[in-house]
Enzyme design. Structure first.
Site, PDB file in Angstrom:
ATOM      1  N   ASP A  14       1.146  -1.615   0.402  1.00 56.82           N
ATOM      2  CA  ASP A  14       0.068   0.094  -0.267  1.00 56.82           C
ATOM      3  C   ASP A  14       0.895   0.927  -0.323  1.00 56.82           C
ATOM      4  OD1 ASP A  14      -2.298   1.279   0.232  1.00 56.82           O
ATOM      5  OD2 ASP A  14      -1.418   1.759   2.694  1.00 56.82           O
ATOM      6  N   ASP A  16       0.327   4.809   1.028  1.00 57.91           N
ATOM      7  CA  ASP A  16       0.102   5.843   2.331  1.00 57.91           C
ATOM      8  C   ASP A  16      -0.169   5.160   3.577  1.00 57.91           C
ATOM      9  OD1 ASP A  16      -0.199   7.993   0.352  1.00 57.91           O
ATOM     10  OD2 ASP A  16      -2.175   7.414   0.059  1.00 57.91           O
TER      11      ASP A  16
END
Length: 182
Positions: A14, A16
Site C-alpha cells: 500500500d 499511504d
C-alpha cells in the site's frame, strides 16, 4: 502470527501510511516523506529476488481534487525515494463508484499479478488497514497488516498476520521467498 507455508514470489505495498507518511489526498510530490524503514524494506525484498509493486486507492482523482498526472508524479517521487517498483496499480475511483479495483476488492492485486506474470497466491500485500489485507485475501493472496494510529482495533483483530513495522513485515515475506527468475 505468520504467513502460510506457501513459497512467495512477490510483495505489493500500500502507498499511504505504509510506504510514505499519509498526507490526506496527496498529489504533491514535494509532500512525499517515506515511512521510517520503507526504503530498507523494499531493498530487502528486491535483494531476496521478490517482485515488488504498489497497489493504492487514490480517490483524490474521482473527487476532482487532483489529476491522474499529478498522482502519477507523486507516485514517481515515491518510486524515487523508496523504490524502484516493478509495477504500480492505482485505483482512481471513489468508494461510491463500486469499481472492481478499489481495495478491499481484488482488482489491483489481480492486475499487478498479471503484469508481473505471477499467480496472485504467490503474492503478499503489506498495508496499514483492513482493506489492504482484504484485497490480498479476495485475490487469493496473503496479507500482512502493519497497524498505524488510524488502523481500527477490529482490523488488527481480523488480520491473519500482523507486523510492528514494514521491515518486520518484509522479513516475514523474505523468510518464505521463492525468488522470481528474470
Amino acid at each position: 502470527m505468520a504467513l502460510s507455508d506457501r513459497p512467495l514470489r512477490g510483495v505489493l505495498f500500500d502507498r499511504d501510511d505504509t510506504l510514505v507518511v499519509d498526507v490526506p489526498y496527496n498529489a504533491d510530490p514535494a509532500l512525499v516523506v517515506p515511512v521510517p524503514g520503507a526504503a530498507r524494506a523494499v531493498a530487502a525484498a528486491r535483494a531476496a529476488g521478490l517482485a515488488v509493486g504498489v497497489v493504492t486507492n487514490q480517490s483524490v482523482i474521482a473527487k476532482g481534487m487532483a489529476t491522474r498526472e499529478q498522482v502519477d508524479a507523486t507516485n514517481a517521487r515515491v518510486d524515487e525515494l523508496v523504490g524502484p517498483f516493478d509495477v504500480w496499480e492505482v485505483c482512481p475511483h471513489d468508494r461510491a463508484d463500486d469499481c472492481a479495483c478499489r481495495k478491499p476488492r481484488p482488482g489491483m492485486v489481480l492486475a499487478a499479478a498479471a503484469r508481473l506474470g505471477l499467480d496472485p497466491a504467490d503474492l503478499v500485500v503489506i498495508g496499514d488497514i483492513g482493506a489492504d489485507v482484504g484485497a490480498a485475501a479476495a485475490a487469493g493472496g496473503q496479507g500482512v497488516l502493519v497497524p498505524t494510529a488510524r488502523t481500527l482495533p477490529a482490523e488488527v483483530d481480523g488480520a491473519t498476520t500482523v507486523a510492528r513495522t514494514i521491515e518486520e513485515a518484509v522479513a516475514l515475506v523474505v523468510a518464505q521467498a521463492a525468488p522470481v527468475t528474470p
